[in-house]
Write a protein that holds these residues in place. Structure first.
Motif, PDB file in Angstrom:
ATOM      1  N   THR A  60      81.388 -41.271  60.158  1.00 19.11           N
ATOM      2  CA  THR A  60      81.113 -39.849  60.003  1.00 19.11           C
ATOM      3  C   THR A  60      80.872 -39.555  58.527  1.00 19.11           C
ATOM      4  OG1 THR A  60      83.437 -39.298  59.644  1.00 19.11           O
ATOM      5  CG2 THR A  60      82.635 -39.276  61.927  1.00 19.11           C
ATOM      6  N   GLN A  61      80.554 -38.321  58.254  1.00 15.65           N
ATOM      7  CA  GLN A  61      80.473 -37.905  56.856  1.00 15.65           C
ATOM      8  C   GLN A  61      81.873 -37.961  56.251  1.00 15.65           C
ATOM      9  OE1 GLN A  61      79.980 -33.716  55.982  1.00 15.65           O
ATOM     10  NE2 GLN A  61      80.269 -33.228  58.147  1.00 15.65           N
ATOM     11  N   ASN A  62      81.950 -37.859  54.952  1.00 14.14           N
ATOM     12  CA  ASN A  62      83.227 -37.848  54.264  1.00 14.14           C
ATOM     13  C   ASN A  62      83.718 -36.403  54.216  1.00 14.14           C
ATOM     14  OD1 ASN A  62      85.334 -38.961  52.935  1.00 14.14           O
ATOM     15  ND2 ASN A  62      84.202 -39.527  51.106  1.00 14.14           N
ATOM     16  N   TYR A  63      84.700 -36.060  55.053  1.00  8.88           N
ATOM     17  CA  TYR A  63      85.222 -34.696  55.105  1.00  8.88           C
ATOM     18  C   TYR A  63      86.196 -34.471  53.968  1.00  8.88           C
ATOM     19  CZ  TYR A  63      83.683 -35.052  59.976  1.00  8.88           C
ATOM     20  OH  TYR A  63      82.954 -35.246  61.114  1.00  8.88           O
ATOM     21  N   THR A  64      86.154 -33.289  53.363  1.00  8.32           N
ATOM     22  CA  THR A  64      87.131 -32.915  52.343  1.00  8.32           C
ATOM     23  C   THR A  64      88.100 -31.937  52.981  1.00  8.32           C
ATOM     24  OG1 THR A  64      85.501 -33.220  50.597  1.00  8.32           O
ATOM     25  CG2 THR A  64      87.452 -31.931  50.047  1.00  8.32           C
ATOM     26  N   PHE A  65      89.291 -32.429  53.330  1.00 13.10           N
ATOM     27  CA  PHE A  65      90.328 -31.605  53.929  1.00 13.10           C
ATOM     28  C   PHE A  65      91.149 -30.967  52.815  1.00 13.10           C
ATOM     29  CE2 PHE A  65      91.015 -33.612  58.407  1.00 13.10           C
ATOM     30  CZ  PHE A  65      89.663 -33.469  58.681  1.00 13.10           C
ATOM     31  N   ILE A  66      91.691 -29.793  53.081  1.00 21.38           N
ATOM     32  CA  ILE A  66      92.497 -29.056  52.109  1.00 21.38           C
ATOM     33  C   ILE A  66      93.953 -29.503  52.210  1.00 21.38           C
ATOM     34  CG2 ILE A  66      93.254 -26.769  51.351  1.00 21.38           C
ATOM     35  CD1 ILE A  66      90.233 -27.257  51.013  1.00 21.38           C
ATOM     36  N   LYS A  80      91.176 -43.205  42.211  1.00 23.89           N
ATOM     37  CA  LYS A  80      91.336 -42.836  43.624  1.00 23.89           C
ATOM     38  C   LYS A  80      92.022 -43.967  44.365  1.00 23.89           C
ATOM     39  CE  LYS A  80      87.425 -39.786  43.873  1.00 23.89           C
ATOM     40  NZ  LYS A  80      86.447 -39.187  44.731  1.00 23.89           N
ATOM     41  N   THR A  81      92.791 -43.614  45.374  1.00 21.37           N
ATOM     42  CA  THR A  81      93.412 -44.616  46.231  1.00 21.37           C
ATOM     43  C   THR A  81      93.027 -44.316  47.670  1.00 21.37           C
ATOM     44  OG1 THR A  81      95.479 -45.696  46.855  1.00 21.37           O
ATOM     45  CG2 THR A  81      95.601 -43.345  46.424  1.00 21.37           C
ATOM     46  N   SER A  82      92.748 -45.366  48.425  1.00 21.62           N
ATOM     47  CA  SER A  82      92.337 -45.228  49.825  1.00 21.62           C
ATOM     48  C   SER A  82      93.220 -46.104  50.696  1.00 21.62           C
ATOM     49  CB  SER A  82      90.879 -45.660  50.019  1.00 21.62           C
ATOM     50  OG  SER A  82      90.014 -44.865  49.266  1.00 21.62           O
ATOM     51  N   ALA A  83      93.452 -45.654  51.915  1.00 15.60           N
ATOM     52  CA  ALA A  83      94.179 -46.437  52.904  1.00 15.60           C
ATOM     53  C   ALA A  83      93.403 -46.355  54.215  1.00 15.60           C
ATOM     54  CB  ALA A  83      95.592 -45.904  53.089  1.00 15.60           C
ATOM     55  N   TYR A  84      93.408 -47.463  54.954  1.00 12.23           N
ATOM     56  CA  TYR A  84      92.681 -47.555  56.220  1.00 12.23           C
ATOM     57  C   TYR A  84      93.693 -47.705  57.354  1.00 12.23           C
ATOM     58  CZ  TYR A  84      88.674 -48.485  53.205  1.00 12.23           C
ATOM     59  OH  TYR A  84      87.698 -48.401  52.252  1.00 12.23           O
ATOM     60  N   TYR A  85      93.481 -46.948  58.419  1.00  6.64           N
ATOM     61  CA  TYR A  85      94.329 -46.989  59.597  1.00  6.64           C
ATOM     62  C   TYR A  85      93.445 -47.197  60.821  1.00  6.64           C
ATOM     63  CZ  TYR A  85      97.884 -45.140  56.487  1.00  6.64           C
ATOM     64  OH  TYR A  85      98.756 -44.971  55.444  1.00  6.64           O
ATOM     65  N   LEU A 135      90.282 -44.991  60.444  1.00  3.79           N
ATOM     66  CA  LEU A 135      90.432 -43.772  59.665  1.00  3.79           C
ATOM     67  C   LEU A 135      90.614 -44.176  58.205  1.00  3.79           C
ATOM     68  CD1 LEU A 135      91.125 -40.681  59.337  1.00  3.79           C
ATOM     69  CD2 LEU A 135      93.492 -41.367  59.644  1.00  3.79           C
ATOM     70  N   LYS A 136      89.819 -43.587  57.330  1.00  4.40           N
ATOM     71  CA  LYS A 136      89.955 -43.827  55.889  1.00  4.40           C
ATOM     72  C   LYS A 136      90.413 -42.524  55.243  1.00  4.40           C
ATOM     73  CE  LYS A 136      87.264 -44.987  51.767  1.00  4.40           C
ATOM     74  NZ  LYS A 136      85.903 -45.266  51.263  1.00  4.40           N
ATOM     75  N   VAL A 137      91.521 -42.580  54.526  1.00  7.34           N
ATOM     76  CA  VAL A 137      92.038 -41.426  53.790  1.00  7.34           C
ATOM     77  C   VAL A 137      92.009 -41.775  52.318  1.00  7.34           C
ATOM     78  CG1 VAL A 137      94.005 -39.899  53.448  1.00  7.34           C
ATOM     79  CG2 VAL A 137      93.518 -40.781  55.715  1.00  7.34           C
ATOM     80  N   THR A 138      91.413 -40.895  51.505  1.00  4.86           N
ATOM     81  CA  THR A 138      91.285 -41.123  50.067  1.00  4.86           C
ATOM     82  C   THR A 138      91.781 -39.901  49.308  1.00  4.86           C
ATOM     83  OG1 THR A 138      89.309 -42.462  50.454  1.00  4.86           O
ATOM     84  CG2 THR A 138      89.685 -41.716  48.207  1.00  4.86           C
ATOM     85  N   VAL A 139      92.605 -40.137  48.277  1.00  8.39           N
ATOM     86  CA  VAL A 139      93.044 -39.064  47.389  1.00  8.39           C
ATOM     87  C   VAL A 139      92.869 -39.516  45.942  1.00  8.39           C
ATOM     88  CG1 VAL A 139      94.693 -38.015  48.986  1.00  8.39           C
ATOM     89  CG2 VAL A 139      95.456 -39.795  47.442  1.00  8.39           C
ATOM     90  N   SER A 140      92.633 -38.554  45.070  1.00  6.17           N
ATOM     91  CA  SER A 140      92.597 -38.835  43.635  1.00  6.17           C
ATOM     92  C   SER A 140      94.027 -38.905  43.125  1.00  6.17           C
ATOM     93  CB  SER A 140      91.844 -37.740  42.892  1.00  6.17           C
ATOM     94  OG  SER A 140      90.507 -37.706  43.296  1.00  6.17           O
ATOM     95  N   THR A 141      94.268 -39.806  42.180  1.00  7.21           N
ATOM     96  CA  THR A 141      95.620 -39.984  41.659  1.00  7.21           C
ATOM     97  C   THR A 141      95.618 -39.924  40.137  1.00  7.21           C
ATOM     98  OG1 THR A 141      95.352 -42.388  41.672  1.00  7.21           O
ATOM     99  CG2 THR A 141      96.369 -41.386  43.608  1.00  7.21           C
ATOM    100  N   ALA A 142      96.790 -39.612  39.570  1.00  7.73           N
ATOM    101  CA  ALA A 142      96.928 -39.522  38.124  1.00  7.73           C
ATOM    102  C   ALA A 142      97.163 -40.881  37.487  1.00  7.73           C
ATOM    103  CB  ALA A 142      98.073 -38.575  37.765  1.00  7.73           C
ATOM    104  N   ASN A 143      97.712 -41.835  38.240  1.00  2.85           N
ATOM    105  CA  ASN A 143      97.908 -43.169  37.682  1.00  2.85           C
ATOM    106  C   ASN A 143      97.590 -44.218  38.745  1.00  2.85           C
ATOM    107  OD1 ASN A 143     100.184 -43.522  39.330  1.00  2.85           O
ATOM    108  ND2 ASN A 143     101.592 -42.839  37.745  1.00  2.85           N
ATOM    109  N   ASP A 144      97.464 -45.458  38.310  1.00  2.00           N
ATOM    110  CA  ASP A 144      97.050 -46.534  39.219  1.00  2.00           C
ATOM    111  C   ASP A 144      98.178 -47.074  40.091  1.00  2.00           C
ATOM    112  OD1 ASP A 144      98.346 -47.649  37.074  1.00  2.00           O
ATOM    113  OD2 ASP A 144      96.983 -49.338  36.863  1.00  2.00           O
ATOM    114  N   LYS A 145      99.401 -46.613  39.896  1.00  2.00           N
ATOM    115  CA  LYS A 145     100.510 -47.086  40.720  1.00  2.00           C
ATOM    116  C   LYS A 145     100.680 -46.273  41.998  1.00  2.00           C
ATOM    117  CE  LYS A 145     103.065 -49.087  36.941  1.00  2.00           C
ATOM    118  NZ  LYS A 145     104.293 -49.113  36.164  1.00  2.00           N
ATOM    119  N   ALA A 146     100.088 -45.102  42.050  1.00  5.40           N
ATOM    120  CA  ALA A 146     100.219 -44.243  43.226  1.00  5.40           C
ATOM    121  C   ALA A 146      99.386 -44.801  44.378  1.00  5.40           C
ATOM    122  CB  ALA A 146      99.772 -42.831  42.897  1.00  5.40           C
ATOM    123  N   THR A 187      94.898 -32.432  43.014  1.00  2.00           N
ATOM    124  CA  THR A 187      93.538 -32.012  43.359  1.00  2.00           C
ATOM    125  C   THR A 187      93.498 -31.007  44.499  1.00  2.00           C
ATOM    126  OG1 THR A 187      93.240 -33.818  44.935  1.00  2.00           O
ATOM    127  CG2 THR A 187      92.512 -34.206  42.668  1.00  2.00           C
ATOM    128  N   GLY A 188      94.497 -31.015  45.352  1.00  5.50           N
ATOM    129  CA  GLY A 188      94.495 -30.115  46.496  1.00  5.50           C
ATOM    130  C   GLY A 188      93.563 -30.552  47.607  1.00  5.50           C
TER     131      GLY A 188
END
Length: 174
Positions: A34-40, A104-109, A63-74, A47-48
């Motif tokens: 699908t397209q990359n949805y931006t959920f709130i 950014k960090t991503s996880a796949y489920y 399912l791919k979930v991606t969020v922006s992070t402040a550091n590389d350990k998150a 970033t919200g």
């Protein structure tokens, strides 16, 4: 000459209409997505937002979930829940398929065929996930977060337009 231009325009438009997103997991073959949805995600102060994308596989879906992070350990860690608009909940187990780059960090489920069939019939209402990180005092925000299927933060009572993405419609087209 007059017939060539409309034919060319029709061919050009049809090629864009068939354009589809792809998802690649661990250098595998690309899956239709699908397209990359931006959920709130209101509680995530950095970033919200959380980006959500669904792909179809031979054995169900991803399912791919991606969020922006402040550091590389998150990292997005642990189980995840997909809440559907009809109040069904799809629990997803963490299989430790993750990637992190460019802040950014991503996880796949993974979804079973039965779970993927539910996604084809009902829109996603929200995705609940956990962000864990390093022990820095001024590090990334960690904890439990819910990303809602909303297009905008705010709307008025007079706005009668659709306020969420049609995820079921797009997933059923995969």
């Amino acid at each position: 000459m007059n017939l060539r231009l409309p034919l060319f325009v029709l061919l050009l438009i049809s090629s864009f209409a068939n354009a589809q997103e792809k998802m690649i997991v661990n250098n595998s073959k690309p899956f239709p997505a699908t397209q990359n949805y931006t959920f709130i995600c209101e509680k995530y102060a950095f970033t919200g937002e959380a980006n959500v994308q669904i792909a179809k596989t031979d054995k169900g879906g991803i399912l791919k979930v991606t969020v922006s992070t402040a550091n590389d350990k998150a990292r997005i860690a642990g189980g995840l829940y997909v809440d559907l608009a009809n109040a069904d909940v799809i629990p997803c187990v963490d299989k430790n398929v993750k990637e992190s780059s460019d802040g950014k960090t991503s996880a796949y489920y993974y979804f079973t065929p039965a779970e993927f069939a539910k996604l084809k019939k009902t829109d996603i209402y929200a995705v609940r996930f956990i962000i864990s990180g390093g022990p820095n005092t001024f590090g990334n925000q960690t904890g439990y977060f819910t990303a809602y299927n909303k297009m905008n933060y705010f709307s008025t009572a007079y706005d009668k337009s659709k306020k969420s993405f049609d995820t079921a419609k797009e997933i059923s087209l995969l």
